[in-house]
Design an enzyme around this catalytic site. Sequence first.
Site, PDB file in Angstrom:
ATOM      1  N   LYS A  82       0.963  -1.301   0.129  1.00 37.04           N
ATOM      2  CA  LYS A  82      -0.064  -0.044  -0.089  1.00 37.04           C
ATOM      3  C   LYS A  82       0.838   1.264  -0.117  1.00 37.04           C
ATOM      4  O   LYS A  82       1.994   1.218   0.828  1.00 37.04           O
ATOM      5  CB  LYS A  82      -1.027  -0.093   1.228  1.00 37.04           C
ATOM      6  CG  LYS A  82      -1.787   1.075   1.170  1.00 37.04           C
ATOM      7  CD  LYS A  82      -2.690   0.732   2.464  1.00 37.04           C
ATOM      8  CE  LYS A  82      -4.054   1.884   2.573  1.00 37.04           C
ATOM      9  NZ  LYS A  82      -4.876   1.702   3.798  1.00 37.04           N
ATOM     10  N   SER A 157      -9.724   1.583   2.621  1.00 38.30           N
ATOM     11  CA  SER A 157      -8.843   2.417   1.860  1.00 38.30           C
ATOM     12  C   SER A 157      -7.789   1.719   1.282  1.00 38.30           C
ATOM     13  O   SER A 157      -7.302   2.021   0.646  1.00 38.30           O
ATOM     14  CB  SER A 157      -8.140   3.627   2.911  1.00 38.30           C
ATOM     15  OG  SER A 157      -7.615   3.054   3.710  1.00 38.30           O
ATOM     16  N   SER A 181      -9.981  -0.502   7.010  1.00 46.52           N
ATOM     17  CA  SER A 181      -9.522  -0.697   5.652  1.00 46.52           C
ATOM     18  C   SER A 181      -8.623  -1.766   5.020  1.00 46.52           C
ATOM     19  O   SER A 181      -8.587  -1.733   3.690  1.00 46.52           O
ATOM     20  CB  SER A 181      -8.432   0.644   5.565  1.00 46.52           C
ATOM     21  OG  SER A 181      -9.061   1.883   5.296  1.00 46.52           O
TER      22      SER A 181
END
Length: 485
Positions: A82, A157, A181
Amino acid sequence: MASHSFKTIREIHDAFDRKIVSPTELADEYLDTAKKSKHNAFITICEERTKKLASSAQDLLSREGKVPRKKFPLFGIPIGIKDNMTMDGVRTTCASKMLDNYIAPYTGTAVARLEAAGGIGIGKLNMDEFAMGGSTENSAYGPVLHPQFPDRVPGGSSGGSAAAVGAGLCMAALGSDTGGSIRLPASFTGIVGLKPTYGRVSRYGLVAFGSSLDQIGPMTRSVEDAAVIMNMMGGHDPMDSTSSPTPNEDFLKAALSEPHWKNLKIGVPKEYFVKGIASDVDHSVRAALQWYEKKGAHLVEISLPHTHFSVAVYYIVAVSEASSNLARYDGVRFGVRPEAADQAQDLETFYKKVRSNFGPEVKRRIILGTFALSSGYSDAYYKRACQVRHLIKKDFDAAFSKCDLIAGPVSPTTAFKLGAVQDPLQMYLNDIFTIPANLAGIPAMSVPCGHDKDGLPIGLHLQAPAFAEGRLLSVARAFETRGTS
Ligand code: GLN
């Protein structure tokens, strides 16, 4: 051979041993698929670096003849990262224009540990800006598409991580979870996602959002792989003062061992099965509970009476911490400094020009957080929220005196259409079931448990007491492999 066809790291290692595929071929295939993909899952693909690491793996494999699994449990495995985790010399944007040109000068602990175990950080994955969002539509680099349903969101997210694993653009990915997330996108895309206990995985090198809530965790195609990654990534790190000294248990061993069904008590919170949950979600989760009951586990009704305050508490605590954490992006220490800022005649204009690099959701949260912490209001908002947070934690302590695990849905709905949720409050409510675990600091995971009538994946949410990730993994894997034993 197609990169999609491997379900586990173990299968890839067997294929390396049997020379069905080589580490360089595997890396090339993932790179190729990632480059051609329309999902917008990657912000940066580390092509050169990946090829170099894959070719060293190839050399080692040729010398040894067999995968050195003991020393390198992630040998030759392409892992997506990420884009809020640092990798030395690699751009780290947090999907924000504010960090558009930021090249990280060091590698964070979680990524460094995976690479020390032979993993290959193949690239940086798209996300909601600064991890604020639940659909990955808040990225400054455009939304991420669901891996199987391109008109839908992958959740957020960590939506880039979920789409990349779901679409076979990397074998596993790291996500971060502040209020859901990892688990929400895992459930929306039908993969496995684990948020570890707060303090289990070092946050060194993770760009801070809500520091008392943030945790890094694995997003994988199988529970087994989540366990392998946790074995490498978890454990104390002197570089993070909130990292716990509690030693890792052997997560893989735990995942592969059958739960003691007769002694297992699964708590079912009455607050989790209420109006507003899509009927297919309700149905699939109940079917999973019935499966556990058939295996011999006891289902016990429990109550988490403060659940209902969790979204409100989270949106005070998280935004307060965010407003403080994001103050460093001032165009002096961190953050892009537009030319217009340098022409500013006074400091206020300078800051305005710099901080206009933030997207609307990030601005909204900075303003809310600054308000909640401001003098005269912080007792009424921040302090109060911290007190209710404590009550939420006590709910879990009481519940875990009656059960070993808590099960329920990850999210009230399945993946929605891009653009369908415009109201920020409605978006916030998707995290109603995931937020409490962050507030209480306990581990929680999403494991696929079915599909709705449109074929969209549904996730089962399992929560355990602090540091009981092994129990989660064991119970999740038993369910995941239910058809095969
Ligand atoms: N969706 C939640 C939010 O917008 C959680 C985000 C996260 O876990 N990073 O804050």
